[in-house]
Structures are given as structure tokens and as C-alpha cells.
Write an enzyme that holds these catalytic residues in place. Structure first.
Site, short mmCIF file in Angstrom:
data_model
loop_
_atom_site.label_atom_id
_atom_site.label_comp_id
_atom_site.label_asym_id
_atom_site.label_seq_id
_atom_site.Cartn_x
_atom_site.Cartn_y
_atom_site.Cartn_z
N TYR A 141 7.44 -7.93 2.46
CA TYR A 141 6.90 -7.44 1.19
C TYR A 141 8.00 -6.88 0.28
O TYR A 141 7.85 -6.84 -0.93
CB TYR A 141 5.88 -6.33 1.43
N LYS A 191 6.84 -11.89 16.18
CA LYS A 191 7.02 -13.34 16.31
C LYS A 191 8.47 -13.54 16.81
O LYS A 191 9.28 -14.24 16.18
CB LYS A 191 6.76 -14.03 14.97
N ASP A 223 0.53 -15.02 16.84
CA ASP A 223 -0.50 -16.07 16.91
C ASP A 223 -1.47 -15.79 18.06
O ASP A 223 -2.68 -15.93 17.92
CB ASP A 223 0.13 -17.48 17.01
N ASP A 247 -1.05 -6.91 7.60
CA ASP A 247 -1.97 -7.23 6.50
C ASP A 247 -3.00 -8.24 6.97
O ASP A 247 -4.21 -8.07 6.80
CB ASP A 247 -1.17 -7.78 5.32
N ASP A 251 -7.19 -7.57 8.36
CA ASP A 251 -8.36 -8.21 7.72
C ASP A 251 -9.17 -8.97 8.77
O ASP A 251 -10.40 -8.92 8.76
CB ASP A 251 -7.91 -9.19 6.62
C1 IPM Z 1 -3.85 -4.44 1.63
C2 IPM Z 1 -3.85 -5.37 0.45
C3 IPM Z 1 -2.51 -5.23 -0.26
C4 IPM Z 1 -1.42 -5.63 0.70
C5 IPM Z 1 -2.39 -6.01 -1.60
C6 IPM Z 1 -3.50 -5.66 -2.55
C7 IPM Z 1 -1.06 -5.82 -2.22
O1 IPM Z 1 -4.09 -6.68 0.86
O2 IPM Z 1 -3.71 -3.22 1.43
O3 IPM Z 1 -4.01 -4.92 2.75
O4 IPM Z 1 -1.17 -6.83 0.89
O5 IPM Z 1 -0.82 -4.74 1.30
MG MG Z 2 -4.65 -6.85 2.90
#
Ligand code: IPM
Ligand code: MG
Length: 357
Positions: A141, A191, A223, A247, A251
């Protein structure tokens, strides 16, 4: 005791859920005889529209001078042009970097009352209680160089995944300590079979692991981790990983609980203000309708009470109030499902307050 809280409502449903988080903080302050002073700040798309900057300098100043920061959400289709020079997300990344909040705690828990909402079979999700520790201010990032250029084949773009040992060590320390306060198990995800930065990550992780012989430690490739999260999610306790893997995996893991609208987060650094936000986004499709689920924000407030305001008892009370509201059958639209009976954002906030009283 007076505490300063920076409030960043942001975009989409951000202002609606942040308002409910604030009400809970005000309620707790009154209950415990404390004073919380709130300062509202601009960030994200709204900041871009109003000032031309997704992270105005005053916002950084106010946040740095506060004890904690509560964020709603940033971003939306209005600002999602990929060729735009300035984007709302830059505000969030810039704020994380400015606050030095390198450890992002993302708990994934299954509320028994909501277990049927999980896409996984009930017996698989029954005991899920995972704490993700995502490295938040380094990795791909933020690695330099990053950019675009024209090469012989045409347009080209590049990013750099880079970690130094200080960055790995400090996030590992957070993760090992958390594992010690929980079930004593830590999984580090990398990884290392492909990436040099991951081999450094693993090397440093093993050095830190030697300081915590009581913690059961394992390395898992990213993975494989993606797969294990679905077929044996109950085996994970604390999971530590880099910025991008964290990230993506967080999710994925959020879906185990079946309710993205329930998951809070805390971003912590070395003693400065923590940054607290629901992990769901700005949900532009339902913004302004008064139906957003404020519980992830309210649970983020609980994390704030615990980690930045030194109010563990109040934190536990807020968490218990949320559980009671759900056990009593109250649902926002996202949890109620099609045709289910639901309450709005403000009503849900009030229900939580009623169980806190
Ligand atoms: C998160 C979001 C952020 C990230 C975005 C909005 C920049 O997806 O907080 O997980 O990728 O960190
Ligand atoms: Mg995110």
C-alpha cells in the site's frame, strides 16, 4: 476525566452510523461521570468536494491532538473515477500513516442470534472467534516506487511490496501479546514461497516467536489461509498478516459471520490516538435512507473504550448490550433479510442505549 474524540462522519452511510456511535459514547460518558469532547472533521469525498483535499491538514491536526478517532466510512461512486488524481481513499490511507496506526485489529465473531445468516454450515461457524491483526502502514500500500510509465509494450504500472524488520517486529509484538490474552494461538500468513518481503516477514516472525514460547505459533501461506478460513474457521485464534493480504482475508472472513454490518475495527500505533471504524464501506445505495446498521460502529466504540479510553468495563457493557439487542430479535434491514421485520438506524441505536441503561 476529559477525553477528546475526533469524529469523522465521512461519506455515504458514514454520518448516519457515526451519529449512533457518538450517542453511545455520550451515554457512557454520562454513566461514568466522564466528559468526552467531540470535534467533527472532514475526510474522504466530502472533504474533496468542500476543500479539494481528501485529508485536509486541520483534520490530521485535530486527530493527532485527540485521544481517539471515530470514523464512519469514506468513498462512493461520485469519486470513483480511476483516472482522478485525488480520491477519498487517499484520505484514509494518509490518516492511518499520519497517526502511525500500524496494527489493525479486526475481530470476526459469530453472534449466536445471527449464525443462520452465515453462508457456511452452522456447525462450521459455531465456534468462530478470530482476531485479525493486519499490518496497516506498510507493505504494498505504501511501498515506493509506485507509478505509471510508458514502456515498449505500451502503458505500464508498478507497486512495491516492501517490509523492514522494524515494521514486522512491532506488529508481531502486538499479535503475540493479543494471542496471550486470548486462546494462545497465533497464525502468521505470508507468501514466503514466492515473495522476498514475505521471507523477511517469516524470519522476523520466528525471532519474535522465540520470545513467546507459551504461544502456539504457525506459518500459513496466504492461498492456503484463504481456504482454511472456509473449511476450518474455528481453528484460528489470532491471525497476523501484511497490509494487502489482511485487506483481502479480513473481507473473506467477514462473510463467515454472515453480517458485514456487525464487524468493528481498531487501528493502533505506539501510544497515540487509535482510529476506530466499522469495516463495512460507505454503502452509497442505502445512504440517507435511515436504514444502515449502526452496530459495527457501536462495536468499534466498544473497542475505543477498551483500547484508547481505558474503560474496559464500559466496553464490555456496550458489547453485551449489542448481543442482548440481537438476542431480543431486533434487526436492521441487512440482518432481517427480505421481508423480515426491521428497525432503522436511529431506532437500533436507541435499542442499544436501552440495554446500556
Ligand atoms: C479497508 C478498505 C481500505 C483498505 C480502502 C478503502 C483504502 O478496503 O479498510 O479494508 O484497502 O485498506
Ligand atoms: Mg478492505
Amino acid at each position: 476525566m476529559n477525553k477528546k474524540i475526533a469524529l469523522i462522519p465521512g461519506d455515504g452511510i458514514g454520518p448516519e452510523v457515526a451519529a449512533e456511535g457518538r450517542k453511545v459514547l455520550e451515554f457512557v460518558a454520562a454513566q461514568y461521570g466522564r466528559t468526552f469532547t467531540f470535534t467533527e472533521c472532514l475526510m474522504g469525498g466530502i472533504a474533496l468536494d468542500m476543500t479539494g483535499d481528501p485529508l485536509p491538514p486541520e483534520t490530521v491536526e485535530t486527530c493527532l491532538a485527540s485521544d481517539a478517532v471515530l470514523l464512519g466510512a469514506v468513498g462512493g461512486p461520485k469519486w470513483s473515477d480511476p483516472t482522478a488524481k485525488k480520491r477519498p481513499e487517499q484520505g484514509l490511507l494518509g490518516l492511518r500513516k499520519s497517526l502511525g496506526v500500524f496494527a489493525n485489529l479486526r475481530p470476526v465473531k459469530v453472534f449466536p442470534a445471527l449464525a443462520s445468516a452465515s453462508p457456511l454450515r452452522p456447525e462450521r461457524v459455531a465456534n468462530v472467534d478470530i482476531m485479525f491483526v493486519r499490518e496497516l502502514t506498510g507493505g504494498i500500500y505504501f511501498g515506493s516506487p509506485q507509478g505509471r510509465e510508458i514502456v515498449a509494450e505500451g502503458r505500464s504500472g508498478h507497486d512495491t511490496m516492501r517490509y523492514n524488520e522494524m515494521e514486522v517486529r512491532r506488529v508481531m509484538q502486538v499479535a503475540f501479546k493479543l494471542a496471550g490474552q486470548r486462546r494462545g494461538k497465533l497464525t502468521s500468513v505470508d507468501k514466503a514461497n514466492v515473495l522476498a518481503s514475505s521471507r523477511l516477514w517469516r524470519e522476523v516472525a520466528h525471532e519474535v516467536a522465540a520470545e513467546y514460547p507459551e504461544i502456539e505459533y504457525e506459518d500459513v501461506l496466504v492461498d492456503a489461509a484463504a481456504m482454511y478460513l472456509l473449511n476450518r474457521p474455528g481453528d484460528f485464534d489470532v491471525v497476523v498478516t501484511g497490509n494487502m493480504f489482511g485487506d483481502i482475508l479480513s473481507d473473506e472472513a467477514s462473510m463467515i459471520s454472515g453480517s458485514l454490518g456487525m464487524l468493528p475495527s481498531a487501528a493502533l500505533g505506539a501510544g497515540g490516538p487509535g482510529l476506530y471504524e466499522p469495516i463495512h464501506g460507505s454503502a452509497p445505495d442505502i445512504a440517507g435512507k435511515g436504514i444502515a446498521n449502526p452496530l459495527a460502529t457501536i462495536l468499534s466504540v466498544a473497542m475505543m473504550l477498551r483500547s484508547s479510553l481505558g474503560m474496559e468495563e464500559a466496553a464490555a457493557k456496550v458489547e453485551s448490550a449489542v448481543t442482548q439487542v440481537l438476542d431480543a430479535g431486533h434487526r436492521t434491514a441487512d440482518l432481517a433479510g427480505p421481508g423480515g421485520k426491521s428497525v432503522g438506524t436511529i431506532e437500533m441505536g436507541e435499542l442499544v442505549l436501552s440495554y446500556l441503561a
